[in-house]
Motif scaffolding. Structure first.
Motif, PDB file in Angstrom:
ATOM      1  N   LEU A 139       0.878  -1.164   0.000  1.00  0.00           N
ATOM      2  CA  LEU A 139       0.000   0.000   0.000  1.00  0.00           C
ATOM      3  C   LEU A 139       0.919   1.218   0.000  1.00  0.00           C
ATOM      4  CD1 LEU A 139      -3.097   0.797   0.293  1.00  0.00           C
ATOM      5  CD2 LEU A 139      -2.555   1.226   2.695  1.00  0.00           C
ATOM      6  N   ARG A 140       1.215   1.699  -1.188  1.00  0.00           N
ATOM      7  CA  ARG A 140       2.137   2.843  -1.237  1.00  0.00           C
ATOM      8  C   ARG A 140       1.548   4.025  -0.486  1.00  0.00           C
ATOM      9  NH1 ARG A 140       4.374   3.537  -7.345  1.00  0.00           N
ATOM     10  NH2 ARG A 140       5.505   1.563  -7.569  1.00  0.00           N
ATOM     11  N   HIS A 141       2.409   4.750   0.195  1.00  0.00           N
ATOM     12  CA  HIS A 141       1.892   5.968   0.835  1.00  0.00           C
ATOM     13  C   HIS A 141       1.710   7.068  -0.211  1.00  0.00           C
ATOM     14  CE1 HIS A 141       6.274   6.669   1.027  1.00  0.00           C
ATOM     15  NE2 HIS A 141       5.933   7.925   0.892  1.00  0.00           N
ATOM     16  N   GLU A 142       2.272   6.867  -1.391  1.00  0.00           N
ATOM     17  CA  GLU A 142       2.125   7.714  -2.590  1.00  0.00           C
ATOM     18  C   GLU A 142       2.839   9.065  -2.480  1.00  0.00           C
ATOM     19  OE1 GLU A 142       1.105   5.965  -4.897  1.00  0.00           O
ATOM     20  OE2 GLU A 142      -0.570   4.689  -4.301  1.00  0.00           O
ATOM     21  N   ALA A 143       2.620   9.810  -1.407  1.00  0.00           N
ATOM     22  CA  ALA A 143       3.280  11.114  -1.232  1.00  0.00           C
ATOM     23  C   ALA A 143       3.164  11.467   0.244  1.00  0.00           C
ATOM     24  CB  ALA A 143       2.600  12.180  -2.090  1.00  0.00           C
ATOM     25  N   ALA A 144       4.327  11.584   0.910  1.00  0.00           N
ATOM     26  CA  ALA A 144       4.305  11.777   2.372  1.00  0.00           C
ATOM     27  C   ALA A 144       4.042  13.219   2.774  1.00  0.00           C
ATOM     28  CB  ALA A 144       5.622  11.297   2.987  1.00  0.00           C
ATOM     29  N   ASP A 145       4.042  14.129   1.808  1.00  0.00           N
ATOM     30  CA  ASP A 145       3.703  15.512   2.137  1.00  0.00           C
ATOM     31  C   ASP A 145       2.178  15.632   2.133  1.00  0.00           C
ATOM     32  OD1 ASP A 145       4.730  18.501   2.208  1.00  0.00           O
ATOM     33  OD2 ASP A 145       2.990  18.403   0.873  1.00  0.00           O
ATOM     34  N   ALA A 146       1.624  16.034   3.268  1.00  0.00           N
ATOM     35  CA  ALA A 146       0.162  15.998   3.399  1.00  0.00           C
ATOM     36  C   ALA A 146      -0.530  16.883   2.352  1.00  0.00           C
ATOM     37  CB  ALA A 146      -0.247  16.400   4.810  1.00  0.00           C
ATOM     38  N   GLY A 147       0.084  18.037   2.051  1.00  0.00           N
ATOM     39  CA  GLY A 147      -0.516  18.943   1.069  1.00  0.00           C
ATOM     40  C   GLY A 147      -0.513  18.332  -0.327  1.00  0.00           C
ATOM     41  N   LEU A 148       0.628  17.751  -0.698  1.00  0.00           N
ATOM     42  CA  LEU A 148       0.726  17.115  -2.014  1.00  0.00           C
ATOM     43  C   LEU A 148      -0.244  15.934  -2.085  1.00  0.00           C
ATOM     44  CD1 LEU A 148       2.124  16.912  -4.794  1.00  0.00           C
ATOM     45  CD2 LEU A 148       3.856  15.438  -3.735  1.00  0.00           C
ATOM     46  N   TYR A 149      -0.275  15.159  -1.016  1.00  0.00           N
ATOM     47  CA  TYR A 149      -1.173  13.997  -0.985  1.00  0.00           C
ATOM     48  C   TYR A 149      -2.619  14.443  -1.215  1.00  0.00           C
ATOM     49  CZ  TYR A 149      -3.192   9.525   0.299  1.00  0.00           C
ATOM     50  OH  TYR A 149      -3.879   8.340   0.255  1.00  0.00           O
ATOM     51  N   ALA A 150      -3.016  15.509  -0.501  1.00  0.00           N
ATOM     52  CA  ALA A 150      -4.400  15.985  -0.610  1.00  0.00           C
ATOM     53  C   ALA A 150      -4.702  16.477  -2.031  1.00  0.00           C
ATOM     54  CB  ALA A 150      -4.652  17.095   0.403  1.00  0.00           C
ATOM     55  N   GLY A 172       0.390  -8.409  11.371  1.00  0.00           N
ATOM     56  CA  GLY A 172       1.424  -9.392  11.058  1.00  0.00           C
ATOM     57  C   GLY A 172       1.751  -9.542   9.587  1.00  0.00           C
ATOM     58  N   TYR A 173       1.235  -8.655   8.757  1.00  0.00           N
ATOM     59  CA  TYR A 173       1.648  -8.667   7.350  1.00  0.00           C
ATOM     60  C   TYR A 173       3.078  -8.161   7.227  1.00  0.00           C
ATOM     61  CZ  TYR A 173      -3.197  -8.848   5.458  1.00  0.00           C
ATOM     62  OH  TYR A 173      -4.467  -9.204   5.104  1.00  0.00           O
ATOM     63  N   GLN A 174       3.780  -8.597   6.190  1.00  0.00           N
ATOM     64  CA  GLN A 174       4.960  -7.881   5.728  1.00  0.00           C
ATOM     65  C   GLN A 174       4.409  -6.718   4.903  1.00  0.00           C
ATOM     66  OE1 GLN A 174       7.837 -10.722   3.916  1.00  0.00           O
ATOM     67  NE2 GLN A 174       6.528 -12.298   4.824  1.00  0.00           N
ATOM     68  N   VAL A 175       4.853  -5.525   5.219  1.00  0.00           N
ATOM     69  CA  VAL A 175       4.177  -4.349   4.680  1.00  0.00           C
ATOM     70  C   VAL A 175       5.083  -3.546   3.754  1.00  0.00           C
ATOM     71  CG1 VAL A 175       3.079  -2.163   5.302  1.00  0.00           C
ATOM     72  CG2 VAL A 175       2.710  -4.181   6.720  1.00  0.00           C
ATOM     73  N   GLY A 176       4.504  -3.131   2.641  1.00  0.00           N
ATOM     74  CA  GLY A 176       5.240  -2.288   1.701  1.00  0.00           C
ATOM     75  C   GLY A 176       4.578  -0.939   1.539  1.00  0.00           C
ATOM     76  N   ALA A 177       5.388   0.114   1.560  1.00  0.00           N
ATOM     77  CA  ALA A 177       4.898   1.455   1.219  1.00  0.00           C
ATOM     78  C   ALA A 177       5.712   1.940   0.019  1.00  0.00           C
ATOM     79  CB  ALA A 177       5.036   2.392   2.409  1.00  0.00           C
ATOM     80  N   GLY A 178       5.651   3.221  -0.257  1.00  0.00           N
ATOM     81  CA  GLY A 178       6.419   3.741  -1.385  1.00  0.00           C
ATOM     82  C   GLY A 178       5.702   4.893  -2.038  1.00  0.00           C
ATOM     83  N   SER A 179       6.328   5.431  -3.068  1.00  0.00           N
ATOM     84  CA  SER A 179       5.829   6.695  -3.603  1.00  0.00           C
ATOM     85  C   SER A 179       6.210   6.867  -5.066  1.00  0.00           C
ATOM     86  CB  SER A 179       6.429   7.836  -2.784  1.00  0.00           C
ATOM     87  OG  SER A 179       7.842   7.718  -2.760  1.00  0.00           O
TER      88      SER A 179
END
Ligand code: SAH
Length: 343
Positions: A139-150, A172-179
């Motif tokens: 589940l990519r976080h897509e963009a960690a800047d809240a303004g850009l994300y919005a 207990g999942y192995q978790v992936g993020a990213g952008s």
């Protein structure tokens, strides 16, 4: 930010070399293959960059029947894959009951790790799918800047995204993020935030790819992200996470014919060949000119084996689970090795 801003070729190469050294030391020379099944392109969301967004009337929508998804996973197993990634838009037709049925059928037939990439769901659904046997979640976080994300996600909230990522960890999942790299309005400071959040979340996997404008979206005339900035981000993700599983993304391969090799030499250690049946593939059009749209899975394996050998690496034969997660599972995981320490 200074490293992201570096432009002198020696400096940039030094960044890649440090990342490559950390990759070798922490995760070795194995490159893991994941068979990607894009099982539905139906999506209820309206993310500005994505061609699968609900308002896009130009994609012909498909849903793979449950039996066909399971058969595709079985075929991937017989081709030698030990992980399949089930990815889709946020498609409510695949209720949690149906998802659990798919996961259980795959797990009862073949010995595969199952990764899900199906967006935001309630905690109970993540729990049920874990219970049914799912191993990992992207589940990519897509963009960690809240303004850009919005500005990119009219119907998503950044805090909600982070909450989902935390739930997945707890369950207990192995978790992936990213952008994505090169989004309209993205600054170096925002890119640096995308790296720092990886450490904060202690992710097991990181997907970083260039933004590619899709003419069927509101961002269709924006410029695309650069290969070099994407590689710098991959290198920094490796340096910060040490032992995460980091794929070369299809998006990078799509804008540079040697993108995969370059990423393998800048910290990446995973590749996700597309095993979706060919009749569906062209319609999973997140962005245009996707790599390997017409290559069948057999062709793909030969091509990748050559690319992997060309950078002096080898194909990993195990499941390629997250080392951090394996340590946690065996009860020795409290040391947070690999995060935030400096060699
Ligand atoms: N619905 C799932 C899967 C999303 S598709 C979810 O929400 O997680 C996988 C990834 O493709 C997305 O996370 C996004 O980062 C990327 N993507 C979407 N549109 C893109 C574009 N135009 N260019 C590059 N990457 C894109």
């Amino acid at each position: 930010m200074a490293l992201l801003a570096a432009e002198r070729p020696e400096e940039v190469q030094a960044l890649f070399d440090v990342a490559d050294g950390i990759r070798r030391r922490y995760v070795g020379d194995d490159i893991y293959l994941r068979g990607l099944i894009e099982f539905s392109n139906v999506c209820r969301r309206s993310c500005l960059y994505c061609g699968l967004r609900a308002p896009n009337a130009k994609v012909e929508r498909y849903r793979m029947p449950i039996a066909e998804i399971v058969e595709t996973a079985e075929r991937a197993y017989h081709l030698g894959f030990r992980t399949v990634v089930l990815q889709s838009g946020e498609d409510p037709w695949y209720t949690v009951e149906r998802m659990c049925e798919i996961i259980r059928s795959i797990k009862s037939r073949v010995d595969l790790a199952v990764t899900l990439s199906i967006g935001e769901r309630p905690r109970e659904e993540y729990a049920a799918m874990k219970e049914a046997g799912a191993d990992r979640y992207l589940l990519r976080h897509e963009a960690a800047d809240a303004g850009l994300y919005a500005s990119l996600h009219p119907d998503l909230r950044y805090e909600e995204r982070l909450r989902c990522l935390r739930w997945l960890r707890e369950l207990g999942y192995q978790v992936g993020a990213g952008s994505m790299v090169g989004l309209p309005g993205q600054t170096l400071e925002m890119l640096a935030k995308d790296i720092l959040i990886l450490r904060e979340l202690e992710v097991d996997m990181v997907g970083i790819g260039p933004f590619i404008p899709n003419p069927e979206t509101p961002l269709g005339s924006a410029p695309r992200g650069s290969v070099e900035m994407t590689l710098k981000m991959v290198a920094l993700a490796r340096i910060v996470t040490r032992e995460a599983l980091i794929p070369v993304t299809t998006a990078l391969a799509s804008i540079d014919p040697l993108g995969r090799e370059k990423a393998f030499l800048a910290g990446a250690n995973v590749v996700m060949p597309n095993v979706t049946p060919l009749k569906y593939r062209a319609e999973y059009r997140i962005y245009p000119n996707k790599a390997c749209l017409t290559d069948d899975a057999e062709h793909c394996q030969g091509c990748l084996a050559l690319r992997i050998a060309s950078v002096g690496r080898r194909i990993g034969t195990g499941y390629g689970h997250s080392p951090r997660h394996e340590r946690l599972a065996s009860g020795q995981g409290q040391r947070r090795e690999g995060y935030g320490q400096h060699a």
